[in-house]
Motif scaffolding. Structure first.
Motif, PDB file in Angstrom:
ATOM      1  N   SER A 378      35.690   9.707  36.451  1.00  0.00           N
ATOM      2  CA  SER A 378      35.820   8.589  35.847  1.00  0.00           C
ATOM      3  C   SER A 378      36.032   8.583  34.454  1.00  0.00           C
ATOM      4  N   GLU A 379      36.499   8.066  33.414  1.00  0.00           N
ATOM      5  CA  GLU A 379      36.857   8.261  32.533  1.00  0.00           C
ATOM      6  C   GLU A 379      35.342   7.477  31.300  1.00  0.00           C
ATOM      7  N   ILE A 380      34.579   8.290  30.424  1.00  0.00           N
ATOM      8  CA  ILE A 380      33.444   6.952  29.261  1.00  0.00           C
ATOM      9  C   ILE A 380      34.622   7.046  28.749  1.00  0.00           C
ATOM     10  N   PRO A 465      34.251   3.228  34.541  1.00  0.00           N
ATOM     11  CA  PRO A 465      33.910   2.609  35.563  1.00  0.00           C
ATOM     12  C   PRO A 465      33.809   3.217  36.563  1.00  0.00           C
ATOM     13  N   ASN A 466      33.153   2.537  37.622  1.00  0.00           N
ATOM     14  CA  ASN A 466      33.077   2.592  38.621  1.00  0.00           C
ATOM     15  C   ASN A 466      32.458   1.231  39.371  1.00  0.00           C
ATOM     16  N   SER A 469      27.915   1.725  39.398  1.00  0.00           N
ATOM     17  CA  SER A 469      27.462   1.185  38.680  1.00  0.00           C
ATOM     18  C   SER A 469      26.437   2.218  37.680  1.00  0.00           C
ATOM     19  N   VAL A 470      26.625   3.693  37.925  1.00  0.00           N
ATOM     20  CA  VAL A 470      26.381   4.833  37.244  1.00  0.00           C
ATOM     21  C   VAL A 470      26.634   4.812  36.287  1.00  0.00           C
ATOM     22  N   TYR A 471      25.796   5.209  34.988  1.00  0.00           N
ATOM     23  CA  TYR A 471      26.288   6.226  34.342  1.00  0.00           C
ATOM     24  C   TYR A 471      25.239   7.445  34.116  1.00  0.00           C
ATOM     25  N   LEU A 472      25.713   8.169  32.012  1.00  0.00           N
ATOM     26  CA  LEU A 472      25.264   8.863  31.600  1.00  0.00           C
ATOM     27  C   LEU A 472      24.186   8.341  30.908  1.00  0.00           C
ATOM     28  N   HIS A 473      23.114   8.890  30.826  1.00  0.00           N
ATOM     29  CA  HIS A 473      21.967   8.416  28.861  1.00  0.00           C
ATOM     30  C   HIS A 473      21.043   8.884  29.590  1.00  0.00           C
TER      31      HIS A 473
END
Length: 611
Positions: A378-380, A465-466, A469-473
């Protein structure tokens, strides 16, 4: 001048035509003259009339038939009885397919050898049945060639199946254009075979190691018993340690096996530890002995599984700027303008041994665990400073509900939570809820954790976007990064040094020093310039005014620290990957634990490939 130009153009034309020249048609082999019934035109006619009778994979049946029609059904392999050198070249590549971790049986290698051997030994009747035999052989050779081409360019397994269903990448797949190009390329066959070989330098390094280890993968070794030793100690079993390290590649072949624990031996042991993610020390330990005792097929299996991963054509391909997260290595690497500028540790989603839940096993394959981090591109597009955590319903139901039933207000205060009524969207005073009377299967409330250092997301979140609903944090649990195995989250990726990552993305977006300083101030960093001090004063003044104007109704729900979302013009591509075997910075092969039990899926699928 004009004559010179004509000569140059003619020379260029000659060189170009030479580069694209078809293979020379081979004459009929001397041993084929036994088949006196054979006539090339009869073979071609039989092949044309009976083409549809011969089995070929449906995915490239139409492309193959079209190609043969365009050449009036002139055989590729069995023209003039047999294009012997061409066929021998194909068979040689198929026989060596183990160097790619692929079974030769998938290409029907053994059957092809038997068919050709029977033809050469004249055990095939010298009558019209010869044409059926040759046509059948023709199609089997074409099938083997196309399978080989497809496997090397796109992989031999379905990545979604191999990853237990949790595969969010877009992957390029072979199509009619690819099959046609492969068939046309077969007209210059040796060049075609060479072009098919993967060019990725990481792949080639793994392949080199496979070639080194594959011939000895079934060798039995003396098991090294438990040894407690340090430099200067003598132990007869140290000879077995050094012999094993020669095989795994940490000691040179000329090293003299000895019972003495030398500094050279310790250096090799620590190199082995680095290659296998074991902490280094000045002595031998039980974990190192256990991993030295692993059979050679442990390494060749890892190599095979990861070469297959490298063959999957993930789209889009990585550019000069991207983030690569390798889950088994628990690391994140950031590339800017083609150079790796930042590397840090990560924590990822929880894991579960499939033996603990038999329902995860289906047809011998392991389904992905719910909490494991998905593989995706994806793209941040947004950085959120001081994020609030909207606690997922499953976590509310399974983790928070029991705590709230035991001690409602204590849990809310301790974890800085606030509550909304899901039906109305309004804030709810914690004391007004008796959680013991709320059904765990139908909770009408939602929990949110306010911004701050105590927040589970830390002070910064990187959104992309994915569907999962995961992300880096960031995280408030910095101690988690001290562990070797860091499978702690519900699926998101925790980053040890998130502000260093943010700095790279700020630079990618051309943010100046003042702007980046302001973002730092928003998360509590001290200003370093006069402009920064003025910005902080304005923030404090704004917050004071806002707080002073609160009504009595608003005050219990006032949250001083609010999230700040930074929309990025230049988005940063992120790849969440899974490599249990890869090339380290020193060009050495690195081996990691299969934390999500995916390697066996690939190996099982490769072993099930049918000819």
């Amino acid at each position: 001048m004009k004559k010179t130009l004509v000569l140059i153009c003619g020379l260029l034309l000659l060189l170009t035509s030479a580069c694209h020249r078809k293979d020379k048609v081979e004459a009929e082999p001397h041993w084929f003259r036994h088949y006196t019934v054979y006539k090339a035109e009869k073979h071609q006619q039989f092949f044309n009339e009976n083409f549809d009778d011969f089995r070929i994979d449906s995915s490239y049946q139409a492309s193959t038939k079209q190609y043969y029609q365009e050449r009036d059904f002139t055989p590729i392999w069995t023209l003039n009885g047999l294009q012997e050198h061409k066929v021998d070249s194909l068979l040689a590549y198929l026989e060596q397919s183990y160097q790619h971790g692929l079974p030769a049986s998938y290409f029907g290698y053994d059957e092809l050898v038997l068919l050709i051997d029977s033809l050469k030994k004249h055990t095939i009747p010298n009558d019209d049945n010869l044409y059926r035999y040759l046509s059948n052989l023709e199609m089997k050779l074409t099938t083997a060639y196309l399978r080989y081409a497809t496997a090397l360019q796109f992989g031999a397994t379905d990545p979604k199946v191999a990853n237990g269903g949790k595969w969010l990448y877009q992957t390029n797949m072979p199509d009619s254009t690819f099959y046609r190009k492969a068939l046309v390329a077969s007209e210059n066959f040796l060049k075609a075979l060479q072009e098919l070989q993967p060019k990725n330098p990481i792949y080639k390094r793994l392949q080199q190691e496979m070639l080194r280890l594959r011939p000895i993968q079934d060798t039995s070794f003396v098991e090294i018993p438990a040894i407690v030793a340090k430099i200067g100690d003598h132990n007869p079993n140290l000879k077995h340690v050094s012999r094993r390290l020669k095989i795994t590649g940490e000691l040179p072949a000329q090293y003299r096996d000895t019972t003495l624990f030398t500094s050279k031996l310790l250096q090799a042991i620590n190199q082995f530890r680095n290659d296998n993610n074991i902490p280094t020390s000045d002595s031998l330990d039980q974990e190192t002995i256990e991993k030295l005792n692993r059979p050679i097929h442990y390494y060749t299996d890892k190599l095979a599984a990861n070469m297959e991963r490298l063959r999957w054509q993930v789209a889009p391909q990585k550019g000069e700027n991207h983030i690569a997260v390798n889950l088994p290595d628990f690391t994140l690497q950031t590339y800017y303008e083609g150079e790796m500028v930042f590397k840090t540790r990560i924590c990822c989603g929880k894991t579960q041994n499939p033996k603990a839940d038999p329902s995860r096993m289906k047809n011998g394959l392991v389904k992905a665990f719910k909490a494991e981090t998905p593989l995706l591109h994806s793209e941040i597009n947004t950085i959120v400073l001081n994020p609030e955590w909207s606690i997922p319903y499953d976590i509310l139901k399974n983790e928070y509900y029991p705590k709230l039933c035991r001690s409602n207000t204590a849990c809310v205060k301790r974890e800085h939570l606030y509550i909304r009524d899901h039906r109305t969207g309004k804030f709810v005073v914690p004391d007004s809820i008796d959680w013991t009377k709320v059904s765990q299967d139908n909770i009408p409330y939602r929990l949110y954790q306010t911004s701050g250092r105590y927040n589970a997301l830390g002070q910064v979140k990187f959104s992309f976007p994915n569907s999962q609903s995961v992300y880096l944090h960031d995280t408030n649990n910095k101690g988690a990064f001290k562990h070797r195995k860091r499978t702690f989250s519900h699926g998101c990726v925790r980053v040890e040094n998130p502000f260093d990552l943010a700095a790279v993305i700020y630079e990618l977006n051309g943010y100046d020093s003042l702007r980046t300083e302001q973002y730092g101030i928003l998360v509590g960093q001290e200003p370093v310039t006069e402009e920064g001090e003025k910005y902080l004063e304005k923030l404090q003044e704004r917050d004071s005014i806002r707080e002073a104007n609160l009504t009595d109704e608003e005050r219990p729900f006032y949250r001083k620290l609010k999230p700040t979302a930074i929309s990025l013009k230049n988005k940063m591509p992120v790849y969440i990957e899974y490599y249990t075997c890869f090339v380290g910075d020193d060009n050495r092969i690195q081996y990691r634990d299969d934390i999500y039990y995916k390697d066996d899926n690939i190996l099982t699928l490769l072993n099930r490939l049918k000819p």
